[in-house]
Design a protein around this motif. Structure first.
Motif, short mmCIF file in Angstrom:
data_model
loop_
_atom_site.label_atom_id
_atom_site.label_comp_id
_atom_site.label_asym_id
_atom_site.label_seq_id
_atom_site.Cartn_x
_atom_site.Cartn_y
_atom_site.Cartn_z
N GLU A 65 13.19 41.58 107.79
CA GLU A 65 13.86 42.56 108.66
C GLU A 65 13.19 42.69 110.02
O GLU A 65 12.02 43.05 110.14
N SER A 66 13.97 42.42 111.05
CA SER A 66 13.44 42.38 112.41
C SER A 66 12.80 43.70 112.83
O SER A 66 11.74 43.71 113.44
N ARG A 67 13.40 44.81 112.49
CA ARG A 67 12.84 46.10 112.91
C ARG A 67 11.49 46.35 112.25
O ARG A 67 10.53 46.79 112.88
N ALA A 68 11.38 46.07 110.95
CA ALA A 68 10.12 46.25 110.24
C ALA A 68 9.05 45.33 110.81
O ALA A 68 7.89 45.74 110.99
N ILE A 69 9.42 44.10 111.12
CA ILE A 69 8.48 43.15 111.71
C ILE A 69 8.02 43.66 113.08
O ILE A 69 6.83 43.64 113.40
N GLY A 70 8.96 44.10 113.89
CA GLY A 70 8.63 44.60 115.22
C GLY A 70 7.69 45.80 115.17
O GLY A 70 6.72 45.87 115.93
N ILE A 71 7.96 46.74 114.27
CA ILE A 71 7.10 47.91 114.14
C ILE A 71 5.71 47.49 113.68
O ILE A 71 4.69 47.97 114.19
N TYR A 72 5.66 46.60 112.70
CA TYR A 72 4.36 46.11 112.22
C TYR A 72 3.55 45.51 113.36
O TYR A 72 2.37 45.85 113.55
N LEU A 73 4.18 44.59 114.12
CA LEU A 73 3.46 43.93 115.21
C LEU A 73 3.06 44.92 116.30
O LEU A 73 1.95 44.84 116.84
N ALA A 74 3.95 45.83 116.63
CA ALA A 74 3.64 46.82 117.67
C ALA A 74 2.44 47.67 117.28
O ALA A 74 1.54 47.90 118.09
N LYS A 75 2.40 48.12 116.04
CA LYS A 75 1.27 48.92 115.59
C LYS A 75 0.00 48.08 115.49
O LYS A 75 -1.08 48.51 115.90
N LYS A 76 0.13 46.88 114.97
CA LYS A 76 -1.03 46.00 114.79
C LYS A 76 -1.70 45.66 116.12
O LYS A 76 -2.92 45.59 116.20
N PHE A 77 -0.90 45.45 117.16
CA PHE A 77 -1.44 44.97 118.43
C PHE A 77 -1.41 46.02 119.55
O PHE A 77 -1.50 45.69 120.72
N GLY A 78 -1.29 47.30 119.18
CA GLY A 78 -1.41 48.37 120.15
C GLY A 78 -0.25 48.49 121.12
O GLY A 78 -0.44 48.93 122.25
N LEU A 79 0.94 48.14 120.67
CA LEU A 79 2.13 48.20 121.53
C LEU A 79 3.11 49.28 121.09
O LEU A 79 4.25 49.30 121.55
N ALA A 80 2.67 50.19 120.24
CA ALA A 80 3.58 51.19 119.67
C ALA A 80 3.55 52.52 120.41
O ALA A 80 4.03 53.52 119.90
N GLY A 81 3.00 52.55 121.61
CA GLY A 81 2.94 53.78 122.37
C GLY A 81 1.62 54.50 122.18
O GLY A 81 0.91 54.29 121.21
N ALA A 82 1.32 55.38 123.12
CA ALA A 82 0.05 56.11 123.10
C ALA A 82 0.09 57.34 122.20
O ALA A 82 -0.94 57.85 121.80
N ASP A 83 1.30 57.80 121.87
CA ASP A 83 1.43 58.98 121.03
C ASP A 83 2.79 58.94 120.33
O ASP A 83 3.55 57.99 120.49
#
Length: 121
Positions: A65-83
């Motif tokens: 699932e693209s959304r789950a993958i995207g969220i995983y990568l964003a959190k893993k590599f610090g791209l999920a926002g500052a807050d």
């Protein structure tokens, strides 16, 4: 370091292209497994969770699932926002992108030769 393998169709401008972009952006090496739709049906569908792609394999674990993958990568590599608010804004953009893709999906089916029809919006 984790080993990544990304499974998706060989046309890269659809639902999951942003996953490849994230991986390139953060400079993480990954195996980019691309295939045609007919190859997917014959060689990959049975091995994929839920029988579909995209799938990101991480050290042998298949994440669908693209959304789950995207969220995983964003959190893993610090791209999920500052807050939490920035994360929610990113989520809003992702939802908007998904809505946009759903709207233009009929055009893509025609453009890629899966259906007959007019390619003009």
């Amino acid at each position: 370091m984790s080993q990544y393998k990304f499974y998706y169709f060989d046309y890269g401008y659809y639902y999951a292209e942003y996953i490849r972009i994230i991986l390139h952006y953060v400079g993480v090496p990954f195996e980019d497994v691309r295939f045609k739709f007919s190859e997917f049906e014959q060689n990959y569908k049975q091995r994929m969770p839920f029988g579909k792609v995209p799938v990101l394999e991480i050290d042998g674990v298949m994440l669908p699932e693209s959304r789950a993958i995207g969220i995983y990568l964003a959190k893993k590599f610090g791209l999920a926002g500052a807050d939490d608010l920035e994360f929610a804004q990113i989520e809003a953009l992702m939802s908007y992108f998904e809505d946009f893709v759903k709207e233009i999906q009929p055009w893509f089916y025609v453009a890629l030769g899966f259906r007959q029809g007019d390619q003009v919006f």
